[in-house]
Design a protein around this motif. Structure first.
Motif, PDB file in Angstrom:
ATOM      1  N   LEU A  12       0.827  -1.204   0.000  1.00 37.22           N
ATOM      2  CA  LEU A  12       0.000   0.000   0.000  1.00 37.22           C
ATOM      3  C   LEU A  12       0.863   1.256   0.000  1.00 37.22           C
ATOM      4  O   LEU A  12       0.644   2.173  -0.801  1.00 37.22           O
ATOM      5  CB  LEU A  12      -0.919  -0.003   1.227  1.00 37.22           C
TER       6      LEU A  12
ATOM      7  N   VAL B  95      -3.695   1.005  -4.432  1.00 37.73           N
ATOM      8  CA  VAL B  95      -4.235   1.154  -3.078  1.00 37.73           C
ATOM      9  C   VAL B  95      -5.240   0.037  -2.801  1.00 37.73           C
ATOM     10  O   VAL B  95      -5.249  -0.558  -1.717  1.00 37.73           O
ATOM     11  CB  VAL B  95      -4.868   2.546  -2.885  1.00 37.73           C
TER      12      VAL B  95
ATOM     13  N   GLY C 250      -3.427  -3.181  -1.947  1.00 37.63           N
ATOM     14  CA  GLY C 250      -2.897  -3.149  -0.589  1.00 37.63           C
ATOM     15  C   GLY C 250      -3.984  -3.328   0.448  1.00 37.63           C
ATOM     16  O   GLY C 250      -3.805  -4.048   1.434  1.00 37.63           O
ATOM     17  N   LEU C 251      -5.122  -2.690   0.256  1.00 40.25           N
ATOM     18  CA  LEU C 251      -6.225  -2.808   1.212  1.00 40.25           C
ATOM     19  C   LEU C 251      -6.810  -4.214   1.230  1.00 40.25           C
ATOM     20  O   LEU C 251      -7.232  -4.704   2.277  1.00 40.25           O
ATOM     21  CB  LEU C 251      -7.308  -1.782   0.892  1.00 40.25           C
TER      22      LEU C 251
END
Length: 138
Positions: free
Chosen positions: A50, A106, A109-110
């Motif tokens: 992330l 993003v 990563g989440l």
């Protein structure tokens, strides 16, 4: 199942059971700690991806907006768009593209940090099995 000798008192049997259950719970706690450590490492890896994605997104915005906006504006100028409109439109187009790439990184990563990835499945299964075994002996 092992056979219990007839000459062992009830208090000795209960004491042995308490010792066994205590030992079992200690082992389960150690297993849970180990599994939690593994899950924490996985989560940390997701955080690293992330952060790396965010750093790349910021760098990409700075570098690509400078070069690509100028190139796209030049192309729009050759298509007859005014200089002011060409600059504004090219900045908008490039910004949207870079934002899409940043969003994808993003999101990846989440997804590594989702709750289902952090559950202690092995410990929970082992605890259920142990509770069943203790219930059988009682």
């Amino acid at each position: 199942m092992s056979k219990v000798p007839d000459n062992i008192s009830l208090s000795e049997l209960v004491g042995g059971l308490v010792t066994d259950v205590t030992s079992l719970l200690r082992k389960e706690i150690n297993l849970a700690k180990t599994e939690a450590s593994e899950k924490f490492s996985q989560a940390l890896s997701g955080v690293e991806v992330l952060i790396f994605g965010l750093v790349l997104a910021i760098g990409a915005v700075g570098v690509l907006l400078t070069a690509a906006v100028a190139g796209l504006a030049a192309f729009l100028l050759t298509q007859g768009v005014s200089a002011t409109s060409a600059n504004a439109l090219s900045a908008l187009i490039i910004g949207v593209v870079i934002a899409g790439i940043a969003w994808a990184l993003v999101a990846k990563g989440l997804s590594a940090l989702r709750g289902s990835n952090l559950r202690l499945d092995r410990s929970a299964t082992s605890l259920r099995r142990d509770v069943g075994a203790v219930k059988e002996k009682m």
